[in-house]
Design a protein around this motif. Structure first.
Motif, PDB file in Angstrom:
ATOM      1  N   MET A 220       0.808  -1.215   0.000  1.00 25.47           N
ATOM      2  CA  MET A 220       0.000   0.000   0.000  1.00 25.47           C
ATOM      3  C   MET A 220       0.842   1.266   0.000  1.00 25.47           C
ATOM      4  N   ILE A 221       2.113   1.159   0.382  1.00 28.30           N
ATOM      5  CA  ILE A 221       2.987   2.335   0.379  1.00 28.30           C
ATOM      6  C   ILE A 221       3.101   2.919  -1.025  1.00 28.30           C
ATOM      7  N   VAL A 222       3.097   2.053  -2.035  1.00 27.05           N
ATOM      8  CA  VAL A 222       3.270   2.514  -3.425  1.00 27.05           C
ATOM      9  C   VAL A 222       2.112   3.417  -3.859  1.00 27.05           C
ATOM     10  N   PRO A 223       0.858   2.959  -3.836  1.00 24.84           N
ATOM     11  CA  PRO A 223      -0.224   3.857  -4.249  1.00 24.84           C
ATOM     12  C   PRO A 223      -0.414   5.049  -3.320  1.00 24.84           C
ATOM     13  N   LEU A 224      -0.151   4.867  -2.033  1.00 25.91           N
ATOM     14  CA  LEU A 224      -0.266   5.996  -1.104  1.00 25.91           C
ATOM     15  C   LEU A 224       0.698   7.106  -1.496  1.00 25.91           C
ATOM     16  N   ALA A 225       1.938   6.739  -1.782  1.00 23.05           N
ATOM     17  CA  ALA A 225       2.937   7.738  -2.166  1.00 23.05           C
ATOM     18  C   ALA A 225       2.608   8.369  -3.515  1.00 23.05           C
ATOM     19  N   VAL A 226       2.230   7.531  -4.476  1.00 20.46           N
ATOM     20  CA  VAL A 226       1.894   8.058  -5.808  1.00 20.46           C
ATOM     21  C   VAL A 226       0.712   9.020  -5.721  1.00 20.46           C
ATOM     22  N   GLY A 227      -0.257   8.713  -4.873  1.00 20.46           N
ATOM     23  CA  GLY A 227      -1.412   9.589  -4.724  1.00 20.46           C
ATOM     24  C   GLY A 227      -1.099  10.882  -3.998  1.00 20.46           C
ATOM     25  N   ALA A 228      -0.117  10.849  -3.085  1.00 20.17           N
ATOM     26  CA  ALA A 228       0.174  12.021  -2.263  1.00 20.17           C
ATOM     27  C   ALA A 228       1.230  12.943  -2.864  1.00 20.17           C
ATOM     28  N   ILE A 229       2.106  12.419  -3.720  1.00 19.55           N
ATOM     29  CA  ILE A 229       3.178  13.241  -4.278  1.00 19.55           C
ATOM     30  C   ILE A 229       2.644  14.477  -5.013  1.00 19.55           C
ATOM     31  N   PRO A 230       1.648  14.355  -5.914  1.00 16.24           N
ATOM     32  CA  PRO A 230       1.141  15.565  -6.580  1.00 16.24           C
ATOM     33  C   PRO A 230       0.530  16.562  -5.594  1.00 16.24           C
ATOM     34  N   PHE A 231      -0.162  16.056  -4.585  1.00 19.77           N
ATOM     35  CA  PHE A 231      -0.771  16.916  -3.564  1.00 19.77           C
ATOM     36  C   PHE A 231       0.307  17.705  -2.824  1.00 19.77           C
ATOM     37  N   PHE A 232       1.354  17.004  -2.397  1.00 20.03           N
ATOM     38  CA  PHE A 232       2.423  17.666  -1.662  1.00 20.03           C
ATOM     39  C   PHE A 232       3.209  18.621  -2.554  1.00 20.03           C
ATOM     40  N   ALA A 233       3.381  18.269  -3.821  1.00 21.58           N
ATOM     41  CA  ALA A 233       4.114  19.141  -4.740  1.00 21.58           C
ATOM     42  C   ALA A 233       3.461  20.510  -4.847  1.00 21.58           C
ATOM     43  N   ARG A 234       2.144  20.548  -4.885  1.00 16.51           N
ATOM     44  CA  ARG A 234       1.438  21.829  -4.942  1.00 16.51           C
ATOM     45  C   ARG A 234       1.615  22.607  -3.643  1.00 16.51           C
ATOM     46  N   LEU A 235       1.639  21.921  -2.515  1.00 15.76           N
ATOM     47  CA  LEU A 235       1.867  22.601  -1.240  1.00 15.76           C
ATOM     48  C   LEU A 235       3.274  23.193  -1.200  1.00 15.76           C
ATOM     49  N   VAL A 236       4.240  22.462  -1.730  1.00 17.44           N
ATOM     50  CA  VAL A 236       5.620  22.958  -1.804  1.00 17.44           C
ATOM     51  C   VAL A 236       5.681  24.195  -2.704  1.00 17.44           C
ATOM     52  N   GLU A 237       5.015  24.123  -3.841  1.00 21.63           N
ATOM     53  CA  GLU A 237       4.989  25.261  -4.766  1.00 21.63           C
ATOM     54  C   GLU A 237       4.435  26.504  -4.075  1.00 21.63           C
ATOM     55  N   THR A 238       3.319  26.341  -3.377  1.00 20.48           N
ATOM     56  CA  THR A 238       2.705  27.474  -2.678  1.00 20.48           C
ATOM     57  C   THR A 238       3.634  28.038  -1.611  1.00 20.48           C
ATOM     58  N   ALA A 239       4.295  27.150  -0.862  1.00 23.65           N
ATOM     59  CA  ALA A 239       5.190  27.592   0.209  1.00 23.65           C
ATOM     60  C   ALA A 239       6.367  28.390  -0.339  1.00 23.65           C
ATOM     61  N   ILE A 240       6.941  27.926  -1.444  1.00 25.67           N
ATOM     62  CA  ILE A 240       8.126  28.595  -1.992  1.00 25.67           C
ATOM     63  C   ILE A 240       7.762  29.925  -2.635  1.00 25.67           C
ATOM     64  N   ARG A 241       6.574  30.014  -3.199  1.00 26.90           N
ATOM     65  CA  ARG A 241       6.148  31.281  -3.800  1.00 26.90           C
ATOM     66  C   ARG A 241       5.985  32.377  -2.746  1.00 26.90           C
ATOM     67  N   GLU A 242       5.833  32.006  -1.492  1.00 29.93           N
ATOM     68  CA  GLU A 242       5.669  32.989  -0.420  1.00 29.93           C
ATOM     69  C   GLU A 242       7.000  33.613   0.008  1.00 29.93           C
ATOM     70  N   VAL A 243       8.122  33.046  -0.438  1.00 25.12           N
ATOM     71  CA  VAL A 243       9.439  33.567  -0.056  1.00 25.12           C
ATOM     72  C   VAL A 243       9.666  34.923  -0.712  1.00 25.12           C
TER      73      VAL A 243
ATOM     74  N   TYR B 163      -6.268   8.223   3.278  1.00 27.11           N
ATOM     75  CA  TYR B 163      -6.017   7.303   2.170  1.00 27.11           C
ATOM     76  C   TYR B 163      -5.800   5.876   2.682  1.00 27.11           C
ATOM     77  N   SER B 164      -5.048   5.744   3.788  1.00 31.01           N
ATOM     78  CA  SER B 164      -4.753   4.404   4.313  1.00 31.01           C
ATOM     79  C   SER B 164      -6.014   3.698   4.780  1.00 31.01           C
ATOM     80  N   ALA B 165      -6.967   4.466   5.291  1.00 30.65           N
ATOM     81  CA  ALA B 165      -8.244   3.866   5.705  1.00 30.65           C
ATOM     82  C   ALA B 165      -8.994   3.318   4.492  1.00 30.65           C
ATOM     83  N   MET B 166      -8.945   4.056   3.374  1.00 26.60           N
ATOM     84  CA  MET B 166      -9.579   3.571   2.143  1.00 26.60           C
ATOM     85  C   MET B 166      -8.846   2.354   1.591  1.00 26.60           C
ATOM     86  N   ALA B 167      -7.516   2.372   1.709  1.00 24.56           N
ATOM     87  CA  ALA B 167      -6.721   1.253   1.201  1.00 24.56           C
ATOM     88  C   ALA B 167      -7.062  -0.042   1.936  1.00 24.56           C
ATOM     89  N   GLY B 168      -7.497   0.079   3.179  1.00 21.99           N
ATOM     90  CA  GLY B 168      -7.854  -1.102   3.950  1.00 21.99           C
ATOM     91  C   GLY B 168      -9.026  -1.867   3.372  1.00 21.99           C
TER      92      GLY B 168
END
Length: 222
Positions: free
Chosen positions: A93-116, A161-166
């Motif tokens: 389950m680590i594989v789909p969890l990571a694949v699903g979360a990477i795009p979400f986190f990437a946008r959060l990183v983008e927003t954080a860096i734009r605030e600098v 996500y992990s609850a759904m994966a169950g």
């Protein structure tokens, strides 16, 4: 079901949930952080302005964010099996969890860096600082409180996500709730698993908020 029967199931479910969430969060940060940085650097006016690359990364991130996790989980079964050797169990389950979360986190990183403050970037550039130096010495340190907040939000999303994966071959509290709570009509067990998930989310949010406050305070006194 008695408490003595519930306890080992809940303990194992909590352990499996933490195992899946923490490992997938680590992979998510490793994969999502550079993607978010590239989204900023390759954007119009960025240090590595490249419209084509920016559009490609943006499309990939948007597609990843738009797919419902349960569909992504099923679609990734062949890939998960190729990577791990199986698509069932907490490690798989680590594989789909990571694949699903990477795009979400990437946008959060983008927003954080734009605030600098862009003035800091220009100051380092004027002193001959290279792009890797600007990223390591300015962008990431200045955005660190927001990045930590993004990691906290991502961890909470991964718990959901992990609850759904169950429900589809994973383990963890979600699997225990479905198997021993829903399918056996044991409302007490179901409520306890929900309470444990709420506690996990609350503890992670508390730790994340504390870390953000400490980093923000350190930044003001630096």
């Amino acid at each position: 079901m008695t408490w003595s029967e519930m306890q080992p199931l809940l303990t194992q479910g909590t352990f499996d949930t933490l195992y899946m969430v923490l490992w997938s969060a680590l992979v998510t940060v490793v994969g999502g952080l550079p993607l978010g940085v590239l989204l900023v650097l390759t954007d119009k006016g960025g240090l590595l302005q490249n419209t084509a690359v920016n559009k490609v990364i943006g499309v990939i991130v948007n597609i990843g964010r738009s797919l419902p996790f349960i569909i992504l989980l099923i679609a990734l079964i062949p890939f998960t099996t190729w990577v791990v050797g199986t698509f069932i169990g907490p490690t798989a389950m680590i594989v789909p969890l990571a694949v699903g979360a990477i795009p979400f986190f990437a946008r959060l990183v983008e927003t954080a860096i734009r605030e600098v403050d862009h003035g800091l970037v220009e100051a380092v550039q004027s002193m001959g600082g290279s792009i890797p130096t600007i990223v390591r010495k300015v962008l990431l340190p200045q955005a660190l409180p927001s990045l930590v907040s993004g990691v906290t939000t991502t961890l909470i999303v991964l718990i959901g996500y992990s609850a759904m994966a169950g429900a589809v071959g994973g383990e963890g509290l979600g699997s225990k709730a479905v198997t021993y709570g829903f399918q056996r009509f044991d409302n007490q067990f179901m409520l306890i698993t929900v309470a444990l998930l709420v506690v996990l989310v609350s503890v992670i949010q508390l730790i994340g908020d504390l870390a953000v406050r400490l980093l923000a305070r350190r930044g003001r006194t630096a």
